[in-house]
Design a protein around this motif. Structure first.
Motif, PDB file in Angstrom:
ATOM      1  N   ILE A 265       0.836  -1.209   0.000  1.00 40.86           N
ATOM      2  CA  ILE A 265       0.000   0.000   0.000  1.00 40.86           C
ATOM      3  C   ILE A 265       0.866   1.253   0.000  1.00 40.86           C
ATOM      4  CG2 ILE A 265      -1.651   1.313   1.374  1.00 40.86           C
ATOM      5  CD1 ILE A 265      -2.857  -1.360   2.251  1.00 40.86           C
ATOM      6  N   ILE A 266       1.909   1.270   0.819  1.00 44.67           N
ATOM      7  CA  ILE A 266       2.772   2.459   0.899  1.00 44.67           C
ATOM      8  C   ILE A 266       3.468   2.719  -0.433  1.00 44.67           C
ATOM      9  CG2 ILE A 266       4.885   3.353   1.957  1.00 44.67           C
ATOM     10  CD1 ILE A 266       4.025   2.045   4.562  1.00 44.67           C
TER      11      ILE A 266
ATOM     12  N   CYS B  76       9.795   3.258  -3.671  1.00 48.02           N
ATOM     13  CA  CYS B  76      10.265   1.877  -3.702  1.00 48.02           C
ATOM     14  C   CYS B  76      11.422   1.721  -2.721  1.00 48.02           C
ATOM     15  CB  CYS B  76      10.714   1.491  -5.112  1.00 48.02           C
ATOM     16  SG  CYS B  76      11.042  -0.271  -5.322  1.00 48.02           S
ATOM     17  N   GLY B  77      11.301   0.784  -1.801  1.00 45.32           N
ATOM     18  CA  GLY B  77      12.353   0.544  -0.822  1.00 45.32           C
ATOM     19  C   GLY B  77      12.359   1.567   0.302  1.00 45.32           C
ATOM     20  N   VAL B  78      13.257   1.350   1.261  1.00 46.30           N
ATOM     21  CA  VAL B  78      13.361   2.270   2.397  1.00 46.30           C
ATOM     22  C   VAL B  78      14.151   3.508   2.007  1.00 46.30           C
ATOM     23  CG1 VAL B  78      14.201   2.549   4.761  1.00 46.30           C
ATOM     24  CG2 VAL B  78      13.191   0.376   4.047  1.00 46.30           C
ATOM     25  N   SER B  79      15.377   3.312   1.551  1.00 51.68           N
ATOM     26  CA  SER B  79      16.207   4.433   1.120  1.00 51.68           C
ATOM     27  C   SER B  79      16.428   4.446  -0.394  1.00 51.68           C
ATOM     28  CB  SER B  79      17.566   4.406   1.831  1.00 51.68           C
ATOM     29  OG  SER B  79      18.229   3.175   1.588  1.00 51.68           O
TER      30      SER B  79
ATOM     31  N   TRP C 177       9.576   2.821  -9.550  1.00 49.97           N
ATOM     32  CA  TRP C 177       9.665   4.101  -8.845  1.00 49.97           C
ATOM     33  C   TRP C 177      11.054   4.255  -8.241  1.00 49.97           C
ATOM     34  CZ3 TRP C 177       5.794   6.975 -10.164  1.00 49.97           C
ATOM     35  CH2 TRP C 177       4.516   6.454 -10.320  1.00 49.97           C
ATOM     36  N   LYS C 178      11.607   5.451  -8.320  1.00 47.86           N
ATOM     37  CA  LYS C 178      12.962   5.698  -7.824  1.00 47.86           C
ATOM     38  C   LYS C 178      12.991   6.357  -6.444  1.00 47.86           C
ATOM     39  CE  LYS C 178      14.929   4.336 -11.656  1.00 47.86           C
ATOM     40  NZ  LYS C 178      13.691   4.038 -12.424  1.00 47.86           N
TER      41      LYS C 178
ATOM     42  N   THR D 207      10.015   9.943   1.422  1.00 47.41           N
ATOM     43  CA  THR D 207       8.754  10.396   0.839  1.00 47.41           C
ATOM     44  C   THR D 207       7.671  10.540   1.906  1.00 47.41           C
ATOM     45  OG1 THR D 207       9.308   9.278  -1.234  1.00 47.41           O
ATOM     46  CG2 THR D 207       7.008   9.897  -0.903  1.00 47.41           C
ATOM     47  N   VAL D 208       7.566   9.539   2.768  1.00 48.71           N
ATOM     48  CA  VAL D 208       6.574   9.604   3.860  1.00 48.71           C
ATOM     49  C   VAL D 208       6.933  10.723   4.833  1.00 48.71           C
ATOM     50  CG1 VAL D 208       5.590   8.337   5.800  1.00 48.71           C
ATOM     51  CG2 VAL D 208       5.989   7.170   3.634  1.00 48.71           C
ATOM     52  N   LYS D 209       8.217  10.896   5.093  1.00 44.15           N
ATOM     53  CA  LYS D 209       8.654  11.963   5.994  1.00 44.15           C
ATOM     54  C   LYS D 209       8.319  13.338   5.421  1.00 44.15           C
ATOM     55  CE  LYS D 209      12.752  13.500   8.533  1.00 44.15           C
ATOM     56  NZ  LYS D 209      14.215  13.258   8.745  1.00 44.15           N
ATOM     57  N   MET D 210       8.539  13.533   4.136  1.00 39.84           N
ATOM     58  CA  MET D 210       8.182  14.800   3.492  1.00 39.84           C
ATOM     59  C   MET D 210       6.666  15.020   3.508  1.00 39.84           C
ATOM     60  SD  MET D 210      10.771  14.892   0.215  1.00 39.84           S
ATOM     61  CE  MET D 210       9.880  16.281  -0.473  1.00 39.84           C
ATOM     62  N   TRP D 211       5.899  13.956   3.333  1.00 40.16           N
ATOM     63  CA  TRP D 211       4.434  14.075   3.390  1.00 40.16           C
ATOM     64  C   TRP D 211       3.978  14.518   4.779  1.00 40.16           C
ATOM     65  CZ3 TRP D 211       0.732  11.453   6.292  1.00 40.16           C
ATOM     66  CH2 TRP D 211      -0.590  11.661   5.902  1.00 40.16           C
TER      67      TRP D 211
END
Length: 329
Positions: free
Chosen positions: A231-232, A239-242, A277-278, A284-288
């Motif tokens: 979902i995330i 894509c991926g953690v980092s 996705w790169k 991305t979640v932190k920026m959101w």
């Protein structure tokens, strides 16, 4: 002609007993008389005009008892006035108690209903989605469903204690509600302060733990973690953690989950990296969250205000119950 001594004695005033003033000097010849004996009110006897009257025992007793009776009357009036004031204060205390009572009952009823809603959502997630949003491998029980169930149950318990304490005017329950809500508020404040104080360390630990959790993706018994990552990555287009290369260590190949694909299709994760996705999911979640920081802050502030309001209601009603018991006991 010179008057005789016998004639003169007829008009001479007789001296008052014990050298006091004569009767008419204190009242004159027109004083009131007793209907039975013809005596003056204040004398024991004498002539018809009280020329020889002297104050008797009844008059002296009247003069002694009159001030004492007056003191009793004043005392009784003061006591009645104080009693009326206490009744008024008792009525005001009861009125304030009733107002705070119904306000606190309504507040805790909403509090309890909110806990019921959170508990219902948690149970629904646990029943339909498994351990949804279980991202951490170190804390597998730290799922969204479990968090909602625990939070909803705790809120329901606190709201129930507050409702019963308010409707029963029970000092023990009111104090218990105040202490529990105060502990929750202090715990939230402590966690918030620690979070902002150790942001960098928390970031490094979270990324390391999330990368470790990637190895559980798609394995039996980890449906919640698999669904959460799918979902995330789909919703946040990451894509991926980092980086998407985090998945290479999981599959031991140049491969990513299908949720990383720009256009979803079966086994699209086996295609070239240009179709993935790169963006890193953690950043991305932190920026959101940072973009929606105002909404998060408003939510946190509203939660704190609701808790402070509950603390105020609880302590105010506790004090009103104590005052009512003191004044109206």
């Amino acid at each position: 002609m010179r008057r005789s001594s016998t004639d003169e004695s007829t008009y001479r005033r007789s001296p008052s007993p014990e050298g006091k003033e004569p009767g008419f000097a204190r009242g004159g010849p027109f004083r009131r008389y007793s209907s039975l004996y013809g005596r003056a009110d204040g004398g024991d006897g004498g002539g018809p005009f009280g020329l020889h009257g002297s104050p008797g025992p009844s008059a002296a007793q009247a003069r002694c008892t009159a001030p004492k009776g007056t003191k009793y009357v004043v005392f009784y009036l003061d006591l009645s006035f104080i009693f009326l004031l206490e009744l008024q204060r008792c009525g005001m205390a009861r009125g304030c108690l009733q107002g705070v009572k119904y306000l606190m009952f309504a507040f805790n009823l909403l509090f309890w209903l909110g806990g019921c809603g959170i508990l219902g959502v948690g149970i629904w997630l646990a029943a339909t989605q498994g351990n949804f949003a279980t991202l951490s491998s170190s804390f597998p029980s730290l799922s969204a469903a479990n968090l909602l169930i625990v939070t909803g149950t705790f809120i329901m318990a606190i709201g129930f204690v507050g409702c019963i304490g308010a409707i029963k005017e029970n000092k023990c329950l009111l104090l218990t509600f105040f202490v529990l809500l105060l502990l929750v508020f202090l715990l939230e404040v402590t966690v918030t302060v620690l979070f902002f104080a150790y942001t960098d360390k928390i970031d490094r630990y979270a990324q390391r733990d999330l990368k470790k959790g990637l190895h559980l993706y798609g394995t039996p018994g980890n449906v919640g973690l698999t669904n959460a990552w799918s979902i995330i990555q789909t919703d946040f287009r990451c894509c991926g953690v980092s980086n998407y290369t985090d998945w290479f260590e999981v599959y031991n190949a140049t491969r990513v989950p299908d949720s990383c694909c720009l256009e979803f299709s079966e086994n699209c994760g086996l295609h070239a990296p240009g179709t993935w996705w790169k963006a890193p999911c953690y950043e991305t979640v932190k920026m959101w969250l940072q973009e929606n920081l105002l909404a998060v802050g408003v939510f946190g502030l509203c939660t704190a205000l609701v808790q402070i309001l509950g603390l105020t209601f609880a302590m105010t009603m506790y004090c009103q119950v104590v005052k009512a018991d003191t004044y109206c006991a």
